[in-house]
Design a protein around this motif. Structure first.
Motif, PDB file in Angstrom:
ATOM      1  N   HIS A   1       0.801  -1.227   0.000  1.00  0.00           N
ATOM      2  CA  HIS A   1       0.000   0.000   0.000  1.00  0.00           C
ATOM      3  C   HIS A   1       0.833   1.276   0.000  1.00  0.00           C
ATOM      4  O   HIS A   1       0.325   2.335  -0.339  1.00  0.00           O
ATOM      5  CB  HIS A   1      -0.931   0.023   1.218  1.00  0.00           C
ATOM      6  CG  HIS A   1      -1.782  -1.198   1.319  1.00  0.00           C
ATOM      7  ND1 HIS A   1      -2.774  -1.495   0.421  1.00  0.00           N
ATOM      8  CD2 HIS A   1      -1.781  -2.215   2.218  1.00  0.00           C
ATOM      9  CE1 HIS A   1      -3.354  -2.638   0.756  1.00  0.00           C
ATOM     10  NE2 HIS A   1      -2.766  -3.095   1.842  1.00  0.00           N
TER      11      HIS A   1
ATOM     12  N   THR B   1       6.922   5.862   1.538  1.00  0.00           N
ATOM     13  CA  THR B   1       6.822   7.185   0.908  1.00  0.00           C
ATOM     14  C   THR B   1       5.419   7.485   0.385  1.00  0.00           C
ATOM     15  O   THR B   1       5.259   8.190  -0.606  1.00  0.00           O
ATOM     16  CB  THR B   1       7.843   7.305  -0.237  1.00  0.00           C
ATOM     17  OG1 THR B   1       7.655   6.221  -1.135  1.00  0.00           O
ATOM     18  CG2 THR B   1       9.255   7.288   0.299  1.00  0.00           C
ATOM     19  N   ARG B   2       4.398   6.979   1.051  1.00  0.00           N
ATOM     20  CA  ARG B   2       3.019   7.271   0.664  1.00  0.00           C
ATOM     21  C   ARG B   2       2.270   7.841   1.867  1.00  0.00           C
ATOM     22  O   ARG B   2       1.480   7.176   2.521  1.00  0.00           O
ATOM     23  CB  ARG B   2       2.292   6.005   0.204  1.00  0.00           C
ATOM     24  CG  ARG B   2       2.710   5.457  -1.135  1.00  0.00           C
ATOM     25  CD  ARG B   2       2.332   6.351  -2.312  1.00  0.00           C
ATOM     26  NE  ARG B   2       0.939   6.640  -2.459  1.00  0.00           N
ATOM     27  CZ  ARG B   2       0.109   5.983  -3.252  1.00  0.00           C
ATOM     28  NH1 ARG B   2       0.537   4.957  -3.957  1.00  0.00           N
ATOM     29  NH2 ARG B   2      -1.141   6.344  -3.354  1.00  0.00           N
ATOM     30  N   SER B   3       2.521   9.102   2.169  1.00  0.00           N
ATOM     31  CA  SER B   3       1.853   9.728   3.318  1.00  0.00           C
ATOM     32  C   SER B   3       0.376   9.957   3.074  1.00  0.00           C
ATOM     33  O   SER B   3      -0.376  10.211   4.007  1.00  0.00           O
ATOM     34  CB  SER B   3       2.539  11.046   3.678  1.00  0.00           C
ATOM     35  OG  SER B   3       2.461  11.952   2.596  1.00  0.00           O
ATOM     36  N   ASP B   4      -0.061   9.848   1.816  1.00  0.00           N
ATOM     37  CA  ASP B   4      -1.471  10.052   1.506  1.00  0.00           C
ATOM     38  C   ASP B   4      -2.327   8.827   1.821  1.00  0.00           C
ATOM     39  O   ASP B   4      -3.546   8.913   1.822  1.00  0.00           O
ATOM     40  CB  ASP B   4      -1.643  10.428   0.032  1.00  0.00           C
ATOM     41  CG  ASP B   4      -1.108   9.354  -0.908  1.00  0.00           C
ATOM     42  OD1 ASP B   4      -0.087   8.729  -0.574  1.00  0.00           O
ATOM     43  OD2 ASP B   4      -1.715   9.174  -1.989  1.00  0.00           O
ATOM     44  N   ARG B   5      -1.708   7.697   2.127  1.00  0.00           N
ATOM     45  CA  ARG B   5      -2.455   6.469   2.422  1.00  0.00           C
ATOM     46  C   ARG B   5      -2.167   6.038   3.856  1.00  0.00           C
ATOM     47  O   ARG B   5      -1.186   5.366   4.132  1.00  0.00           O
ATOM     48  CB  ARG B   5      -2.058   5.371   1.450  1.00  0.00           C
ATOM     49  CG  ARG B   5      -2.344   5.753  -0.003  1.00  0.00           C
ATOM     50  CD  ARG B   5      -2.031   4.646  -0.924  1.00  0.00           C
ATOM     51  NE  ARG B   5      -3.221   3.806  -1.054  1.00  0.00           N
ATOM     52  CZ  ARG B   5      -3.261   2.717  -1.794  1.00  0.00           C
ATOM     53  NH1 ARG B   5      -2.204   2.312  -2.429  1.00  0.00           N
ATOM     54  NH2 ARG B   5      -4.365   2.013  -1.874  1.00  0.00           N
ATOM     55  N   LEU B   6      -3.049   6.425   4.768  1.00  0.00           N
ATOM     56  CA  LEU B   6      -2.870   6.094   6.180  1.00  0.00           C
ATOM     57  C   LEU B   6      -3.512   4.752   6.506  1.00  0.00           C
ATOM     58  O   LEU B   6      -4.629   4.470   6.062  1.00  0.00           O
ATOM     59  CB  LEU B   6      -3.473   7.184   7.056  1.00  0.00           C
ATOM     60  CG  LEU B   6      -2.820   8.559   6.938  1.00  0.00           C
ATOM     61  CD1 LEU B   6      -3.532   9.554   7.842  1.00  0.00           C
ATOM     62  CD2 LEU B   6      -1.350   8.481   7.277  1.00  0.00           C
TER      63      LEU B   6
ATOM     64  N   GLN C   1       3.337  11.053  10.618  1.00  0.00           N
ATOM     65  CA  GLN C   1       3.517  11.565   9.265  1.00  0.00           C
ATOM     66  C   GLN C   1       4.712  12.496   9.186  1.00  0.00           C
ATOM     67  O   GLN C   1       5.026  13.185  10.143  1.00  0.00           O
ATOM     68  CB  GLN C   1       2.274  12.308   8.806  1.00  0.00           C
ATOM     69  CG  GLN C   1       1.126  11.378   8.525  1.00  0.00           C
ATOM     70  CD  GLN C   1       0.041  12.077   7.738  1.00  0.00           C
ATOM     71  OE1 GLN C   1      -0.231  13.243   7.922  1.00  0.00           O
ATOM     72  NE2 GLN C   1      -0.581  11.329   6.853  1.00  0.00           N
TER      73      GLN C   1
ATOM     74  N   VAL D   1       7.206  15.123   4.503  1.00  0.00           N
ATOM     75  CA  VAL D   1       6.517  14.766   3.266  1.00  0.00           C
ATOM     76  C   VAL D   1       7.550  14.247   2.270  1.00  0.00           C
ATOM     77  O   VAL D   1       8.614  14.836   2.139  1.00  0.00           O
ATOM     78  CB  VAL D   1       5.771  16.001   2.713  1.00  0.00           C
ATOM     79  CG1 VAL D   1       5.195  15.731   1.337  1.00  0.00           C
ATOM     80  CG2 VAL D   1       4.694  16.439   3.677  1.00  0.00           C
ATOM     81  N   PRO D   2       7.314  13.160   1.610  1.00  0.00           N
ATOM     82  CA  PRO D   2       6.077  12.411   1.450  1.00  0.00           C
ATOM     83  C   PRO D   2       6.021  11.147   2.317  1.00  0.00           C
ATOM     84  O   PRO D   2       5.339  10.196   1.978  1.00  0.00           O
ATOM     85  CB  PRO D   2       6.132  12.027  -0.031  1.00  0.00           C
ATOM     86  CG  PRO D   2       7.587  11.728  -0.259  1.00  0.00           C
ATOM     87  CD  PRO D   2       8.315  12.729   0.617  1.00  0.00           C
ATOM     88  N   ARG D   3       6.713  11.119   3.426  1.00  0.00           N
ATOM     89  CA  ARG D   3       6.838   9.884   4.213  1.00  0.00           C
ATOM     90  C   ARG D   3       5.792   9.767   5.318  1.00  0.00           C
ATOM     91  O   ARG D   3       5.252  10.751   5.800  1.00  0.00           O
ATOM     92  CB  ARG D   3       8.225   9.799   4.828  1.00  0.00           C
ATOM     93  CG  ARG D   3       9.310   9.633   3.807  1.00  0.00           C
ATOM     94  CD  ARG D   3      10.643   9.488   4.481  1.00  0.00           C
ATOM     95  NE  ARG D   3      11.125  10.774   4.941  1.00  0.00           N
ATOM     96  CZ  ARG D   3      12.167  11.397   4.424  1.00  0.00           C
ATOM     97  NH1 ARG D   3      12.833  10.849   3.449  1.00  0.00           N
ATOM     98  NH2 ARG D   3      12.546  12.552   4.875  1.00  0.00           N
ATOM     99  N   LYS D   4       5.599   8.506   5.716  1.00  0.00           N
ATOM    100  CA  LYS D   4       4.862   8.196   6.940  1.00  0.00           C
ATOM    101  C   LYS D   4       5.557   7.007   7.594  1.00  0.00           C
ATOM    102  O   LYS D   4       6.177   6.192   6.922  1.00  0.00           O
ATOM    103  CB  LYS D   4       3.393   7.879   6.661  1.00  0.00           C
ATOM    104  CG  LYS D   4       3.156   6.515   6.069  1.00  0.00           C
ATOM    105  CD  LYS D   4       1.676   6.188   6.038  1.00  0.00           C
ATOM    106  CE  LYS D   4       1.381   4.895   5.343  1.00  0.00           C
ATOM    107  NZ  LYS D   4       1.770   4.818   3.948  1.00  0.00           N
TER     108      LYS D   4
END
Length: 147
Positions: free
Chosen positions: A63, A89-94, A117, A120-123
């Motif tokens: 994901h 590297t997909r901070s938009d998908r929590l 988060q 950006v762009p990491r989580k």
């Protein structure tokens, strides 16, 4: 002028590695985590930790994957707990625990888990396992005895 402290402070055990965002990278994350925990003499938590790493790494690969970007595995152990961190590297998908079985398992195995988060762009998805008191004490004694 600042003086150097005369007392040694106990430093936490730390491990971090960047891996390819592929199924092979996720498998390697689990294997490396188990090997590191054994080197720290934390076998008591290596089973649950391996499952948590497997789930978080699989989520990062499935994901959180962005073509050409890796994910990062981090382990941090102090006297009381082991913290597992997987950064993608997909901070938009929590992630959410109700979204599938994997995070429900992470929630059941860990004492605490969450998402941090940024930048950006990491989580980073993290989970903590309490360490058995004897394992933490033995590890400290071994580090203190090593020259």
């Amino acid at each position: 002028m600042n003086q150097e402290p005369t007392q040694l402070l106990a430093s936490p055990r730390q491990f971090g590695i960047q891996l390819s965002a592929t199924p092979r990278g996720a498998r390697l994350a689990r294997l490396l985590a188990v090997a590191q925990l054994h080197s720290w003499e934390l076998e008591a938590v290596s089973g649950p930790a391996a499952q948590i790493v497997a789930e978080l790494a699989a989520n990062a690969v499935t994901h959180g994957r962005v073509p050409g970007r890796d994910f990062r595995l981090g382990l941090l152990a102090d006297e009381d707990r082991l913290r597992i961190e997987v950064t993608d590297t997909r901070s938009d998908r929590l992630p959410v625990a109700s979204g599938g079985y994997g995070l429900v398992l992470v929630e059941a195995l860990s004492g605490n888990w969450g998402v941090r988060q940024g930048p950006v762009p990491r989580k980073t998805v993290w989970a903590e396992l309490p360490l058995p008191r004897a394992a933490a004490t033995e590890g400290s004694a071994m580090r203190a005895a090593t020259p």
